[in-house]
Design a protein around this motif. Structure first.
Motif, PDB file in Angstrom:
ATOM      1  N   ARG A 135      10.112 -18.062 104.085  1.00 41.68           N
ATOM      2  CA  ARG A 135      10.471 -17.550 102.757  1.00 41.68           C
ATOM      3  C   ARG A 135      10.382 -16.019 102.806  1.00 41.68           C
ATOM      4  NH1 ARG A 135       7.947 -19.864  97.197  1.00 41.68           N
ATOM      5  NH2 ARG A 135       8.261 -18.021  95.940  1.00 41.68           N
ATOM      6  N   ILE A 136      11.471 -15.354 102.446  1.00 37.82           N
ATOM      7  CA  ILE A 136      11.540 -13.887 102.590  1.00 37.82           C
ATOM      8  C   ILE A 136      12.021 -13.238 101.290  1.00 37.82           C
ATOM      9  CG2 ILE A 136      12.672 -11.970 103.824  1.00 37.82           C
ATOM     10  CD1 ILE A 136      13.050 -13.902 106.171  1.00 37.82           C
ATOM     11  N   GLU A 137      11.381 -12.147 100.911  1.00 35.06           N
ATOM     12  CA  GLU A 137      11.853 -11.339  99.790  1.00 35.06           C
ATOM     13  C   GLU A 137      12.639 -10.157 100.357  1.00 35.06           C
ATOM     14  OE1 GLU A 137       9.420 -13.751  97.243  1.00 35.06           O
ATOM     15  OE2 GLU A 137      11.292 -12.646  97.064  1.00 35.06           O
ATOM     16  N   LEU A 138      13.914 -10.118 100.059  1.00 33.95           N
ATOM     17  CA  LEU A 138      14.732  -9.036 100.606  1.00 33.95           C
ATOM     18  C   LEU A 138      14.208  -7.661 100.169  1.00 33.95           C
ATOM     19  CD1 LEU A 138      18.274 -10.615 100.141  1.00 33.95           C
ATOM     20  CD2 LEU A 138      17.079 -10.251 102.295  1.00 33.95           C
ATOM     21  N   GLY A 139      13.606  -7.617  98.990  1.00 34.61           N
ATOM     22  CA  GLY A 139      13.056  -6.355  98.474  1.00 34.61           C
ATOM     23  C   GLY A 139      11.999  -5.767  99.402  1.00 34.61           C
ATOM     24  N   GLU A 140      11.312  -6.628 100.097  1.00 32.50           N
ATOM     25  CA  GLU A 140      10.276  -6.112 101.003  1.00 32.50           C
ATOM     26  C   GLU A 140      10.915  -5.337 102.163  1.00 32.50           C
ATOM     27  OE1 GLU A 140       6.522  -7.565 103.748  1.00 32.50           O
ATOM     28  OE2 GLU A 140       7.469  -9.016 102.408  1.00 32.50           O
ATOM     29  N   ASP A 146      16.959 -14.427  92.515  1.00 32.18           N
ATOM     30  CA  ASP A 146      18.137 -14.760  93.308  1.00 32.18           C
ATOM     31  C   ASP A 146      18.209 -14.006  94.633  1.00 32.18           C
ATOM     32  OD1 ASP A 146      18.211 -12.974  91.252  1.00 32.18           O
ATOM     33  OD2 ASP A 146      20.176 -13.557  90.491  1.00 32.18           O
ATOM     34  N   TYR A 147      17.293 -13.084  94.906  1.00 31.84           N
ATOM     35  CA  TYR A 147      17.295 -12.396  96.202  1.00 31.84           C
ATOM     36  C   TYR A 147      16.208 -12.944  97.117  1.00 31.84           C
ATOM     37  CZ  TYR A 147      20.098  -8.993  93.637  1.00 31.84           C
ATOM     38  OH  TYR A 147      21.043  -8.392  92.859  1.00 31.84           O
ATOM     39  N   GLN A 148      15.567 -14.006  96.651  1.00 29.68           N
ATOM     40  CA  GLN A 148      14.594 -14.642  97.542  1.00 29.68           C
ATOM     41  C   GLN A 148      15.351 -15.592  98.455  1.00 29.68           C
ATOM     42  OE1 GLN A 148      10.724 -16.146  96.106  1.00 29.68           O
ATOM     43  NE2 GLN A 148      11.558 -18.104  96.745  1.00 29.68           N
ATOM     44  N   ILE A 149      15.084 -15.515  99.753  1.00 32.30           N
ATOM     45  CA  ILE A 149      15.849 -16.368 100.676  1.00 32.30           C
ATOM     46  C   ILE A 149      14.923 -17.190 101.559  1.00 32.30           C
ATOM     47  CG2 ILE A 149      17.876 -14.858 100.744  1.00 32.30           C
ATOM     48  CD1 ILE A 149      16.722 -13.936 103.550  1.00 32.30           C
ATOM     49  N   LYS A 150      15.489 -18.203 102.127  1.00 32.08           N
ATOM     50  CA  LYS A 150      14.812 -18.976 103.175  1.00 32.08           C
ATOM     51  C   LYS A 150      15.597 -18.711 104.444  1.00 32.08           C
ATOM     52  CE  LYS A 150      11.401 -21.812 101.896  1.00 32.08           C
ATOM     53  NZ  LYS A 150      11.320 -23.260 101.913  1.00 32.08           N
ATOM     54  N   MET A 189      11.343   5.231 105.353  1.00 32.20           N
ATOM     55  CA  MET A 189      11.630   5.974 106.596  1.00 32.20           C
ATOM     56  C   MET A 189      12.229   7.344 106.269  1.00 32.20           C
ATOM     57  SD  MET A 189      14.103   4.739 109.679  1.00 32.20           S
ATOM     58  CE  MET A 189      14.495   5.815 111.037  1.00 32.20           C
ATOM     59  N   ASP A 190      11.786   8.353 106.969  1.00 36.16           N
ATOM     60  CA  ASP A 190      12.324   9.701 106.793  1.00 36.16           C
ATOM     61  C   ASP A 190      13.823   9.714 107.044  1.00 36.16           C
ATOM     62  OD1 ASP A 190       9.683  11.890 107.846  1.00 36.16           O
ATOM     63  OD2 ASP A 190      10.614  11.591 105.899  1.00 36.16           O
ATOM     64  N   GLY A 191      14.572  10.360 106.202  1.00 35.49           N
ATOM     65  CA  GLY A 191      16.005  10.468 106.433  1.00 35.49           C
ATOM     66  C   GLY A 191      16.810   9.351 105.778  1.00 35.49           C
ATOM     67  N   VAL A 192      16.104   8.306 105.294  1.00 38.33           N
ATOM     68  CA  VAL A 192      16.831   7.206 104.648  1.00 38.33           C
ATOM     69  C   VAL A 192      16.899   7.477 103.150  1.00 38.33           C
ATOM     70  CG1 VAL A 192      16.684   4.773 104.015  1.00 38.33           C
ATOM     71  CG2 VAL A 192      16.284   5.472 106.370  1.00 38.33           C
ATOM     72  N   GLU A 193      18.092   7.329 102.561  1.00 40.03           N
ATOM     73  CA  GLU A 193      18.247   7.619 101.135  1.00 40.03           C
ATOM     74  C   GLU A 193      18.203   6.347 100.311  1.00 40.03           C
ATOM     75  OE1 GLU A 193      20.974  10.598  98.533  1.00 40.03           O
ATOM     76  OE2 GLU A 193      22.019   9.184  99.812  1.00 40.03           O
ATOM     77  N   ARG A 194      19.235   5.522 100.400  1.00 40.45           N
ATOM     78  CA  ARG A 194      19.300   4.280  99.634  1.00 40.45           C
ATOM     79  C   ARG A 194      19.401   3.111 100.603  1.00 40.45           C
ATOM     80  NH1 ARG A 194      20.440   4.677  94.344  1.00 40.45           N
ATOM     81  NH2 ARG A 194      18.890   3.049  94.345  1.00 40.45           N
ATOM     82  N   VAL A 195      18.859   1.963 100.172  1.00 41.38           N
ATOM     83  CA  VAL A 195      18.846   0.794 101.048  1.00 41.38           C
ATOM     84  C   VAL A 195      19.211  -0.449 100.249  1.00 41.38           C
ATOM     85  CG1 VAL A 195      17.435  -0.556 102.631  1.00 41.38           C
ATOM     86  CG2 VAL A 195      16.855   1.799 102.213  1.00 41.38           C
ATOM     87  N   CYS A 196      19.913  -1.343 100.870  1.00 42.18           N
ATOM     88  CA  CYS A 196      20.192  -2.622 100.226  1.00 42.18           C
ATOM     89  C   CYS A 196      20.260  -3.719 101.289  1.00 42.18           C
ATOM     90  CB  CYS A 196      21.519  -2.523  99.467  1.00 42.18           C
ATOM     91  SG  CYS A 196      21.878  -4.016  98.566  1.00 42.18           S
ATOM     92  N   ALA A 197      19.439  -4.737 101.115  1.00 43.60           N
ATOM     93  CA  ALA A 197      19.457  -5.859 102.060  1.00 43.60           C
ATOM     94  C   ALA A 197      20.122  -7.043 101.370  1.00 43.60           C
ATOM     95  CB  ALA A 197      18.040  -6.223 102.465  1.00 43.60           C
ATOM     96  N   VAL A 198      21.063  -7.659 102.058  1.00 42.86           N
ATOM     97  CA  VAL A 198      21.716  -8.839 101.483  1.00 42.86           C
ATOM     98  C   VAL A 198      21.651  -9.984 102.489  1.00 42.86           C
ATOM     99  CG1 VAL A 198      23.293  -7.574  99.965  1.00 42.86           C
ATOM    100  CG2 VAL A 198      23.987  -8.085 102.276  1.00 42.86           C
TER     101      VAL A 198
END
Ligand code: AMP
Length: 504
Positions: free
Chosen positions: A415-420, A406-410, A428-437
């Motif tokens: 076609r894009i995987e948000l997980g990528e 369900d996180y695969q989008i067009k 990246m240095d300094g980044v803790e948690r990430v979430c793409a929606v």
């Protein structure tokens, strides 16, 4: 043949009667005491509900040794348990109770205040106050290995929690595999992190019972103070962890691993979400000789169905494989035409084996949607579970998790995987948690992230520049928001639904 998880308890109570089995902030309990107290609870259930079998019994109390006593008491009585979290909003508890319709609710300090509750209420302190543990509670012997042992409620997309029913056979199969794979024995001291309503806790509980090991229930608040958490692990000689990656990530990012040396740690296993290599590498640098393993699986297949014991180096940007199927389990990776995938092809991870849940309690419709006939077998009735996770094989024949179906989008036709995007950003240095929606209405990729202590001040522009250097332009987010913290759901994972609700 072991057909009921009570056999693990009885065996350890015989072999190690005076050895400490479970420890929380308030009490310790030996295997013999655990067995006696569980039988007292079973007696209280039989006294209050009569001679019932294979009925649901809810356990409504704070995470503690007593919870496990209650779980085992339920199983001794020939029934199955469902843990309920005291901190859950009452609306959610009510929804769960409505689905479960428990024959009884075992409580300790707080009675459940739920409308329409029909089952008996059993007070844990009263059950334990009985003078003798009854040797004649033999109800569990009538239960088959295909009968349920517990129901865990997971969130449902429609807002109605789904009760995943798991059999004795599923737990036994899993626990035996863990024993063969990780050689757990009576010297193992688990540091339990997982809440008991989360399937990761099944490993800690049943491996402790089977192997005569010990399990410390780590106070939840310590996860906010990583230095103190590590000191606690030393004070209690904890040598084995099975944590959700978020917990390991928190410790790695805090810098505490440089301040406190873990004296006993031997095995670190994790499961439940993607473990980024950046933080895994921080652990590996400090503890190169520890065994690390990435376990994968949803609640519906008794916690874990694939495993990768880390045996080579990974760069911070790489994705960690989830490995290969566990013993007595087969993983099928099916493409959109329900055929086994070819080389480099992405498909849905599907599972067959004894680990399969018996479906969602009281919900045949939802069960039928994801527990389906194996499309590769037209000859006899055989169910597989469709996980909704997209995966592929790497060049080593290991499975690599890509993202949820369900996180695969067009987006713009691509076609894009948000997980990528998340994987690249989290390196990246300094980044803790990430979430793409994905903002479906405005057709925008939106990226949320939080920063580590050293990363404070990192601007959205810098993150964008980092991504631009690593991703094709069509994968770049239209907006990046740096937040102090990302919302976390009850299982300790980033709450995507909540993020979308608040910001999009
Ligand atoms: P749960 O039922 O809460 O255990 O969640 C199961 C889901 O968590 C799976 O379907 C995956 O999407 C995710 N998951 C579990 N383990 C892993 C892992 N090792 N790597 C990536 N995702 C995972």
């Amino acid at each position: 043949m072991t057909k009921n998880v009570i056999a693990y308890l009885k065996e350890s109570a015989k072999k190690y009667p005076d050895k400490i089995a479970l420890i929380d902030e308030n009490r310790k309990i030996t295997f013999n005491e655990l067995d006696c107290e569980a039988r007292k609870v079973a007696r209280a259930i039989v006294n209050s509900c009569g001679d019932i079998k294979n009925q649901p019994i809810a356990v409504y109390m704070e995470k503690s040794v007593d919870c496990i006593v209650a779980f085992l008491g339920v199983v001794y009585s020939g029934n199955f348990y469902s843990p309920l979290d005291l901190k859950m909003p009452s609306v959610r508890i009510e929804r769960i109770m409505n689905v479960l319709q428990p024959a009884a609710v075992i409580y300790k300090d707080k009675k459940p205040e739920v409308c329409g509750l029909t089952g008996s209420l059993i007070s844990m302190p009263k059950a334990l106050a009985a003078e003798f543990a009854d040797d004649n509670v033999t109800n569990y012997q009538r239960v088959l290995d295909s009968d349920p042992v517990y129901v865990l409620f997971t969130s449902g997309s429609t807002g109605q929690p789904k009760g995943v029913v798991i059999s004795h056979r599923g737990v036994i199969d899993y626990t035996e595999w863990l024993y063969d794979k990780f050689h757990f024995d009576e010297n193992v001291i688990f540091g339990n992190q997982a809440p008991f309503y989360f399937d990761n806790s099944i490993l800690d509980i049943y491996s402790t019972l089977k192997n005569g090991a010990a399990m410390h229930i780590i106070p939840e608040r310590l996860f906010l103070f990583p230095r103190r958490l590590l000191e606690y692990m030393n004070e209690n000689s904890i040598n084995t962890l099975f944590w959700v990656p978020s917990a390991l990530i928190g410790v790695a990012n805090s810098g505490a691993l440089k301040e406190v040396r873990l004296e006993n740690i031997k095995k670190i296993l994790f499961c439940g979400e993607v473990m980024p290599c950046k933080q895994l590498n921080i652990w590996r640098k400090e503890y190169p000789d520890v065994l690390y393993a990435n376990l994968y699986g949803p609640t519906e297949i008794t916690d874990v169905c694939t495993c990768y014991v880390i045996d080579r180096e990974f760069s911070d940007e790489e994705a960690l494989p989830i490995g290969t199927a566990c013993e007595n389990t087969e993983v099928l990776i099916l493409n959109e035409n329900d055929k086994a995938v070819g080389k480099d092809e992405i498909g849905e991870l599907c599972v067959r084996g004894s680990c399969l849940s018996m479906g969602y309690y009281g919900d045949c419709e939802k069960t039928r949607q994801v527990f389906v006939q194996n499309p590769l077998n037209h000859k006899y009735h055989e169910l597989i579970y469709r996980t909704g996770d997209l995966v592929k094989y790497n060049e080593y024949g290991e499975i690599v998790y890509i993202c949820r179906k369900d996180y695969q989008i067009k987006h713009q036709g691509y076609r894009i995987e948000l997980g990528e995007i998340e994987t690249v950003c989290s390196a990246m240095d300094g980044v803790e948690r990430v979430c793409a929606v994905y903002d479906d209405v405005n057709k925008k990729i939106v990226l949320f992230c939080s920063l580590t202590g050293t990363g404070q001040g990192t601007a959205e522009k810098e993150i964008y520049r980092w991504l631009k250097q690593r991703l094709p332009s069509y994968m770049l987010p239209a907006a990046i928001y740096v937040k102090e913290q990302l919302p976390i759901n009850a299982n300790g994972k980033i709450d995507r639904v909540e993020l979308k609700k608040i910001y999009i």
